[in-house]
Structure formats: structure tokens, C-alpha cells
Design an enzyme around this catalytic site. Structure first.
Site, PDB file in Angstrom:
ATOM      1  N   SER A  80       0.838  -1.197   0.000  1.00 24.15           N
ATOM      2  CA  SER A  80       0.000   0.000   0.000  1.00 24.15           C
ATOM      3  C   SER A  80       0.878   1.254   0.000  1.00 24.15           C
ATOM      4  O   SER A  80       1.735   1.418  -0.862  1.00 24.15           O
ATOM      5  CB  SER A  80      -0.963  -0.033   1.193  1.00 24.15           C
ATOM      6  OG  SER A  80      -1.955   0.957   1.077  1.00 24.15           O
ATOM      7  N   ASP A 157      -8.607  -3.378  -7.151  1.00 21.87           N
ATOM      8  CA  ASP A 157      -8.100  -2.544  -6.060  1.00 21.87           C
ATOM      9  C   ASP A 157      -8.748  -1.163  -6.121  1.00 21.87           C
ATOM     10  O   ASP A 157      -8.467  -0.373  -7.020  1.00 21.87           O
ATOM     11  CB  ASP A 157      -6.577  -2.427  -6.168  1.00 21.87           C
ATOM     12  CG  ASP A 157      -5.940  -1.807  -4.935  1.00 21.87           C
ATOM     13  OD1 ASP A 157      -6.652  -1.117  -4.172  1.00 21.87           O
ATOM     14  OD2 ASP A 157      -4.725  -2.005  -4.734  1.00 21.87           O
ATOM     15  N   HIS A 186      -7.306  -4.914  -2.572  1.00 21.01           N
ATOM     16  CA  HIS A 186      -6.106  -4.345  -1.963  1.00 21.01           C
ATOM     17  C   HIS A 186      -5.487  -5.340  -0.979  1.00 21.01           C
ATOM     18  O   HIS A 186      -5.570  -5.181   0.233  1.00 21.01           O
ATOM     19  CB  HIS A 186      -6.504  -3.049  -1.253  1.00 21.01           C
ATOM     20  CG  HIS A 186      -5.356  -2.138  -0.944  1.00 21.01           C
ATOM     21  ND1 HIS A 186      -4.545  -1.591  -1.917  1.00 21.01           N
ATOM     22  CD2 HIS A 186      -4.883  -1.659   0.248  1.00 21.01           C
ATOM     23  CE1 HIS A 186      -3.627  -0.818  -1.351  1.00 21.01           C
ATOM     24  NE2 HIS A 186      -3.818  -0.849  -0.045  1.00 21.01           N
TER      25      HIS A 186
END
Length: 207
Positions: A80, A157, A186
Site C-alpha cells: 500500500s 483494487d 487491496h
């Protein structure tokens, strides 16, 4: 049979949930205000990743301290927001190598602020191009980033901004960048066929 030593750079950690005492939400970059570089400034919880533009200098210093205290590391794994930071570190290392070969002086000056940050390959999962201006400058000056890289991109995502991992992949040298795509969101998939791809990449980095 040589083992790898990793530096893992995660995304921001969550604060307290319902019924819990509120805790700061830590992250590598933040949206500004009174918070430090690792404490989320937003008063209403999550901050859009695209707005997290502040804190790079102190974050870089913290990572350099971690490399000095716990390294050396073979590779960096970022998830991330951590993947955006990991890509910036890869740009630093690649820029340092370019300077040694007679080019990339601007990046080398930035790399001088983090002398302990040295590694050979990077894995970026659920990543995106960081919005901090210092990261943008690093990406631009170093592209294409020559370091071997593996990118895990979720086609669904909805968290990573700006095209997510696909945009980040384009910053790296195509001949040295591998991409693992999955149909989810994600996260980093752990199914057998995905793990086999990770292992294949890591085996290729053994030196």
C-alpha cells in the site's frame, strides 16, 4: 541455501475501533497539520492516499536508522503506502548506482541523506505513485528504475489511487520488472500459483 533478509514497509496502521480508546493512526506520509510524519493528521479517520504528501524527510531518516540498526537487507517489501515508499527507496539506490557510473547526481544528493539504505531488489504490493513532491522528483529523476522488482496488482483494487500499481510499474525498467496480477482488491494473494511466482522471483535474486 542462503536466506534473505527483509525490510518490510507496511501501509498505515489502524487506530482504535468501536468501543476502544482512540489511538493514533500511523503512516509513512500524512496530509499535513500538527502530526508528525508517521501520525495521521486527519481527525475523521482515514485520509485519501492521494492527499498524503507530507513527512518524507523524517520518514527517510527513520528508515535510514532502521537500515543502520538492523541491516543489511537484501530486499524491501512494501504494501500500500509502504509500496510507494519502497519504490522511492529503490529510486534512491538506483540513483546512487547511476552517480557512481557518472550520472544521476541529483538523486545521489538525496541518497546521501540515507547512506545506510542499500538493497538489491524490491516487491511492491497494492502500490501507487506517491503524492509527496519529494517522491515525485525521485521517481522522475531515476526512471526507469533499474532495480529488479516484483509488482502485485489487484484488478479490483479500489484503495490505491491513480491507476494503482500499474502506474507504479511504469516507473521501473520493463526488462527487470515482473508483474503478478490478480482479480481481487487491496491485498497480497497467498494462493499456490501466486506463491510460486513470488518464489520464482526470489530465486532469481539469489547471489
Amino acid at each position: 541455501d542462503r536466506r534473505f533478509w527483509w525490510c518490510a514497509v507496511s501501509g498505515g496502521g489502524a487506530g482504535g475501533g468501536a468501543g476502544e480508546a482512540r489511538r493514533p493512526k500511523y503512516c509513512w506520509l500524512h496530509e499535513g497539520g500538527e502530526a508528525g510524519p508517521r501520525e495521521e493528521a486527519s481527525r475523521d479517520g482515514a485520509c485519501p492516499l492521494a492527499a498524503q504528501r507530507c513527512g518524507w524527510r523524517r520518514t527517510l531518516q527513520a528508515l535510514d536508522d532502521a537500515f543502520a540498526a538492523h541491516g543489511p537487507f537484501d530486499g524491501v517489501l512494501g504494501f500500500s503506502q509502504g509500496a510507494a515508499v519502497a519504490a522511492a527507496l529503490a529510486a534512491l539506490v538506483s540513483g546512487r548506482a547511476s552517480a557512481a557510473a557518472g550520472s544521476g547526481g541529483e538523486v545521489a544528493a538525496e541518497a546521501a541523506a540515507a547512506p545506510a539504505v542499500r538493497f538489491r531488489f524490491v516487491l511492491c504490493c497494492g502500490g501507487f505513485v506517491g503524492a509527496a513532491p519529494e517522491l515525485g522528483a525521485l521517481y522522475e529523476r531515476s526512471a526507469p528504475i533499474a532495480m529488479p522488482s516484483l509488482h502485485v496488482v489487484g484488478e479490483g483494487d479500489g484503495v490505491a489511487p491513480g491507476g494503482g500499481g500499474e502506474e507504479l510499474v511504469r516507473l521501473f525498467c520493463p526488462a527487470r520488472a515482473e508483474v503478478v496480477r490478480h482479480g481481487g482488491g487491496h491485498f497480497m494473494p497467498a494462493g499456490k500459483r501466486f506463491v510460486e511466482r513470488y518464489v520464482e522471483f526470489l530465486d532469481a535474486q539469489r547471489g
